[in-house]
Design an enzyme around this catalytic site. Structure first.
Site, PDB file in Angstrom:
ATOM      1  N   SER A 101      31.480 -31.760 -30.509  1.00 40.29           N
ATOM      2  CA  SER A 101      32.150 -31.037 -31.585  1.00 40.29           C
ATOM      3  C   SER A 101      31.600 -29.596 -31.670  1.00 40.29           C
ATOM      4  O   SER A 101      31.785 -28.690 -30.789  1.00 40.29           O
ATOM      5  CB  SER A 101      31.833 -31.908 -32.794  1.00 40.29           C
ATOM      6  OG  SER A 101      32.688 -31.462 -34.013  1.00 40.29           O
ATOM      7  N   ASP A 242      36.538 -25.450 -34.052  1.00 42.74           N
ATOM      8  CA  ASP A 242      35.255 -25.495 -33.365  1.00 42.74           C
ATOM      9  C   ASP A 242      35.523 -25.858 -32.049  1.00 42.74           C
ATOM     10  O   ASP A 242      36.802 -26.092 -31.467  1.00 42.74           O
ATOM     11  CB  ASP A 242      34.530 -26.750 -34.314  1.00 42.74           C
ATOM     12  CG  ASP A 242      35.019 -27.871 -34.222  1.00 42.74           C
ATOM     13  OD1 ASP A 242      36.178 -27.860 -33.829  1.00 42.74           O
ATOM     14  OD2 ASP A 242      34.152 -29.032 -34.507  1.00 42.74           O
ATOM     15  N   ASP A 244      35.946 -28.768 -30.223  1.00 41.63           N
ATOM     16  CA  ASP A 244      36.888 -29.756 -29.940  1.00 41.63           C
ATOM     17  C   ASP A 244      37.790 -29.576 -30.869  1.00 41.63           C
ATOM     18  O   ASP A 244      38.929 -30.658 -30.732  1.00 41.63           O
ATOM     19  CB  ASP A 244      36.164 -31.246 -29.785  1.00 41.63           C
ATOM     20  CG  ASP A 244      35.764 -31.801 -31.508  1.00 41.63           C
ATOM     21  OD1 ASP A 244      35.373 -30.804 -32.230  1.00 41.63           O
ATOM     22  OD2 ASP A 244      35.689 -33.089 -31.741  1.00 41.63           O
ATOM     23  N   ASP A 246      38.757 -30.174 -33.913  1.00 47.10           N
ATOM     24  CA  ASP A 246      38.946 -31.171 -35.099  1.00 47.10           C
ATOM     25  C   ASP A 246      38.509 -30.712 -36.689  1.00 47.10           C
ATOM     26  O   ASP A 246      38.955 -31.136 -37.427  1.00 47.10           O
ATOM     27  CB  ASP A 246      38.374 -32.459 -34.634  1.00 47.10           C
ATOM     28  CG  ASP A 246      36.658 -32.298 -34.813  1.00 47.10           C
ATOM     29  OD1 ASP A 246      36.142 -31.170 -35.144  1.00 47.10           O
ATOM     30  OD2 ASP A 246      36.027 -33.373 -35.085  1.00 47.10           O
TER      31      ASP A 246
END
Length: 450
Positions: A101, A242, A244, A246
């Site tokens: 993440s 960010d 990834d 999400d």
């Protein structure tokens, strides 16, 4: 049972520390066995972000899944919400996202999604965790039943079309100058392309991943470069994802950050006006600002709070039938569209409002003034400082001082021996005095127990 591997967002740790090829192999085997139900040919979708260690973990997972007879569909660098969506749309039994993440490149992680695109329940994670510590040799597939792996083309277009369908077909972003910061992460190809297809004038930064620069001085956790670029290019809006994708934060035309709480306010209010809120409520965590709660209350919208973590937000949304939720960090979940947080889809909803209202982002996205919030951490070596009589007394005194004008949140970290003390209220000086008093009491208790 205490959890050795799974945290609040899958398995995460230092690459070649906790996250080794051996562990990834075992996760593939255990998860593959856990999700082989029925007589059909089983398959798993695997995506990743742009970390150097992604290659290592991807190959180990492929070996694990194929060794227990699961076919593997590799989609390469893709946002986490895209992997969740593809898992469902491709009728897979399981989805895997290789990502840590918003962490820097040294870390990596493994997130698992069920066949409908939702993160796994605690019970299923416990089932997999039990298998990680046992020998699975006798459960491996026979030679003729091993799985196959293949790379899937066209997945970028699938996600782009999915994201575009969350907007009215007639809506165009023409006339909007948008700076997008993809954090040198998973969204570096798909999101700029999607914005261009929607008609925006797109300026991209954070789109040159090299395996090492994911989230480094860029993205939603470090928006300074985006703020400067928005001002330099005289853009209408900045979007920071960010690693990834999400989570998201926005930057208005003045270069000021718009956090997740403001996004929940603007989406919640707008959707209520349009009759799109499933129920008159928004789900957030205990960390969301009291200003958000007061603003929503004034609009006739309740704020329901959960423990920290987007999985808990989603659980509450599904349990009680709410369709808007998120965290101040920028995890925004719109369950009409997604089964997990989707930074880009959330940003698109705000862009649609900006176009509809014809007003600058600074006006559209500033729905309330956040209350002063102070967060301090107290580290301890041993014992239970929160049970100390002096700490209990300090907390009680603080709650009395803030009564009706603020709130306190004192909680132990779930990952390290730290107690987090957060206070917020109308008077910053009072909040600081209350927080400092509790921090001092905790420090004394920790020293006495050392």
């Amino acid at each position: 049972m205490s959890r050795r591997y799974f945290g609040t967002d899958g398995i995460r740790g230092r690459a070649n520390g906790l996250i080794t090829p051996e562990l990834a192999l075992k996760v593939g085997q255990a998860a593959g066995l856990a999700f082989q139900r029925g007589e059909h040919r089983h398959r798993v979708v695997i995506g990743k972000d742009t970390r150097l260690s992604g290659y290592m973990i991807e190959n180990a997972l492929v070996a694990g899944f194929t060794s227990v007879g699961m076919d593997v569909l590799l989609v390469g660098p893709m946002p986490t919400p895209a992997v969740a969506m593809l898992t469902k749309s491709m009728r897979a039994d399981l989805g895997v996202m290789i990502s840590a993440s918003h962490n820097l490149f040294e870390d990596n992680g493994i997130k698992l999604f069920g066949p409908l695109g939702y993160k796994l329940s605690d019970d299923v994670e416990k089932q997999i965790e039990l298998m990680l510590d046992e020998s699975l040799d006798k459960k491996l597939a026979q030679s003729a039943s091993l799985g196959r792996a293949r790379r899937i083309d066209g997945v970028h277009d699938r996600y782009i079309e999915f994201a575009k369908r969350t907007l009215p077909r007639e809506l165009s972003l023409e006339g909007l100058r948008v700076v997008i910061d993809c954090a040198n992460g998973a969204a570096y190809k798909v999101v700029p392309e999607a914005l261009w297809e929607l008609g925006a004038d797109v300026i991209s930064i954070g789109v040159e991943p090299d395996g090492f620069n994911i989230n480094k001085e860029c993205g939603s956790t470090a928006p300074q470069a985006l703020c400067a670029k928005v001002r330099e290019m005289r853009a209408d809006i900045g979007i920071a994802l960010d690693g990834d994708a999400d989570r998201v934060i926005l930057v208005d035309e003045r270069g000021h950050v718009v956090d997740g709480d403001q996004l929940l306010a603007v989406i919640g209010q707008s959707w209520k006006e349009d009759g799109r809120l499933a129920k008159p409520g928004v789900v957030a965590t205990v960390m969301s600002n009291l200003g958000l709660e007061r603003f929503l209350a004034g609009e006739g919208i309740a704020l329901l709070r959960t423990p920290v973590g987007d999985r808990y937000v989603l659980e509450q949304m599904l349990k009680d039938g709410y369709n808007v939720g998120g965290e101040s960090s920028g995890h925004i979940i719109l369950s009409d569209f997604n089964t997990t947080g989707d930074g880009f889809v959330a940003a698109l909803q705000v862009l649609a409002m900006v176009q509809k209202l014809g007003r600058p982002v600074s006006e559209v996205c500033r729905r309330f003034d956040p209350l002063p919030q102070i967060l301090k951490n107290v580290r301890y070596r041993s014992g239970r400082p929160l049970d100390d009589s002096g700490v209990i007394s300090a907390i009680q005194d603080g709650e009395k001082r803030l009564n009706g004008h603020g709130r306190l949140l004192i909680r132990p970290s779930g990952t390290e021996p730290v107690i987090r003390v957060m206070g917020e209220g109308d008077d910053r000086d009072v909040v600081e005095e209350v927080v400092d008093s509790i921090v001092d009491a905790l420090g004394n208790a920790a020293a006495a127990a050392a």
